[in-house]
Design a protein around this motif. Structure first.
Motif, short mmCIF file in Angstrom:
data_model
loop_
_atom_site.label_atom_id
_atom_site.label_comp_id
_atom_site.label_asym_id
_atom_site.label_seq_id
_atom_site.Cartn_x
_atom_site.Cartn_y
_atom_site.Cartn_z
N SER A 196 -0.14 -8.35 20.25
CA SER A 196 0.97 -8.06 19.34
C SER A 196 0.92 -6.62 18.86
CB SER A 196 0.91 -9.03 18.16
OG SER A 196 1.89 -8.71 17.20
N ARG A 200 4.29 -2.40 21.22
CA ARG A 200 5.22 -1.25 21.19
C ARG A 200 4.53 0.03 21.65
NH1 ARG A 200 7.58 -0.38 15.54
NH2 ARG A 200 8.90 1.12 16.66
N ASP A 252 8.00 -5.21 8.77
CA ASP A 252 9.05 -5.83 9.58
C ASP A 252 8.82 -5.64 11.06
OD1 ASP A 252 10.43 -6.65 7.29
OD2 ASP A 252 11.54 -4.75 7.17
N GLU A 253 7.88 -4.76 11.43
CA GLU A 253 7.64 -4.48 12.83
C GLU A 253 6.18 -4.07 13.02
OE1 GLU A 253 7.86 -1.61 10.39
OE2 GLU A 253 9.92 -2.13 10.98
N GLN A 261 4.81 2.27 11.34
CA GLN A 261 5.62 1.09 11.07
C GLN A 261 6.77 1.54 10.16
OE1 GLN A 261 1.98 -1.19 9.79
NE2 GLN A 261 2.95 -2.87 10.93
N GLU A 262 7.97 1.52 10.68
CA GLU A 262 9.10 2.14 10.00
C GLU A 262 9.39 1.54 8.63
OE1 GLU A 262 9.36 2.95 14.33
OE2 GLU A 262 8.98 1.17 13.12
N SER A 263 9.05 0.27 8.45
CA SER A 263 9.32 -0.37 7.15
C SER A 263 8.22 -0.14 6.14
CB SER A 263 9.51 -1.88 7.36
OG SER A 263 8.31 -2.47 7.86
N THR A 274 2.90 -8.42 10.32
CA THR A 274 4.25 -8.96 10.29
C THR A 274 4.16 -10.47 10.05
OG1 THR A 274 4.34 -9.46 12.66
CG2 THR A 274 4.99 -7.23 11.97
#
Length: 323
Positions: A196, A200, A252-253, A261-263, A274
């Motif tokens: 996981s 990305r 969130d990601e 992690q953009e959030s 997450t």
């Protein structure tokens, strides 16, 4: 081999019921008072008979399918000792425990399974609760097995101790043996979440997984009376930090190629889990849908019983009932 019938109360996200299904039990009724939990159950098993109702209001006479079942199972809210409950306004956890016992008294399943805190089994502060259960059911020819299991011993990447009561009718009692561990080596957080975390393209995923070389602390869903999702108290968050995880909130990601992690606007180098990753740590299958927004999803996951533990317990109960 004959499938067995069960009733499951305080079903939550279905972790215990799913494990029992994998062990050969088909629920004729599942009960929970929270709409979001019922949505989760129906989303995953449309054929299950899910009833949204408070256990304290449940009358088996109005639901005759609850009679003549092999097992009554209950993953109840974490019970507090009598002394603690008296200091609080409702003591709802003990009320639900007593309601489960009275339901067993009414429908007399061949076996009763209650999952809760390990202190329920071991602590002197809960002696009166254990005595109540045994007084209510012993004259109905139930015998009692009290024991503690750790989810990590059944392949769950989490240090999660659970207090278990299995009560069986006299003719099945001697055939029951608590489940033995199914793994010889615990699964670490890094092993469980590496795929996981790297999904990305995060270049640091390998190093992170090597650092996260322990099982997770116990996931806690938290109280519905307070704010968002976090991974527990200060001591627990320190344990997460040692594995490179920021336990103050969820993301969130998963991390992107550069680890961002953009959030996450905390400024911390630690990564946030997450909701989907917490479901992995609770050993839900990938296709098990948890309904609701992020905080409500996490609460359902954190409160759940890991399905592999439910399966191990169910197999042990089924072996006794079929002996």
């Amino acid at each position: 081999m004959r499938r067995l019938k069960s009733v499951d109360v305080c079903s939550g996200a279905g972790g215990l019921a799913l494990g029992l299904e994998n062990a050969g039990f088909d629920p004729v009724l599942l009960l929970d008072n929270r709409p979001i939990a019922c949505e989760t159950l129906r989303a995953n098993r449309p054929d299950w008979n899910v009833l949204q109702l408070d256990l304290l209001d449940f009358d088996p006479v109005e639901h005759p399918t609850s009679y003549d079942v092999d097992l009554l199972s209950a993953g109840l809210p974490r019970v507090k000792s009598s002394a603690t409950a008296k200091r609080e306004e409702t003591g709802i956890e003990q009320q639900l425990l007593r309601a489960t016992v009275l339901l067993a008294h009414a429908v007399q399943p061949r076996a009763l399974l209650i999952e809760n805190v390990p202190e329920l089994v071991e602590d002197q502060d809960f002696a009166d609760v254990r005595e109540y259960i045994q007084q209510e059911l012993s004259h109905l020819n139930y015998g009692f097995h009290w024991f503690v299991v750790n989810a990590a011993d059944f392949g769950v990447p989490q240090d999660r101790k659970q207090g278990i009561l299995v009560a069986l009718k006299e003719e099945y009692f001697d055939g029951f043996h608590p489940p033995i561990p199914t793994v010889t080596r615990h699964v670490t957080v890094g092993e469980a979440l590496h795929t996981s975390m790297s999904s990305r393209g995060w270049a640091g995923a390998d190093a992170w997984a090597a650092q996260a070389d322990h099982v997770a602390p116990t996931l806690v869903g938290g109280s519905e009376k307070r704010g968002g999702a976090d991974l527990g108290l200060t001591g627990t968050k320190k344990a997460w930090a040692r594995m490179g995880i920021n336990g103050n909130a969820l993301a969130d990601e998963v991390p992107g190629p550069d680890g961002i992690q953009e959030s996450d606007h905390s400024g911390s180098e630690l990564k946030k889990l997450t909701v989907d990753q917490t479901a992995i740590l609770q050993s839900f299958p990938k296709d098990w849908r948890i309904e609701g927004k992020k905080t409500w999803k996490y609460r359902q996951i954190g409160h759940a019983s890991p399905p592999p533990v439910g399966k191990a317990l169910g197999m042990a109960v089924a072996a006794a009932l079929r002996a």
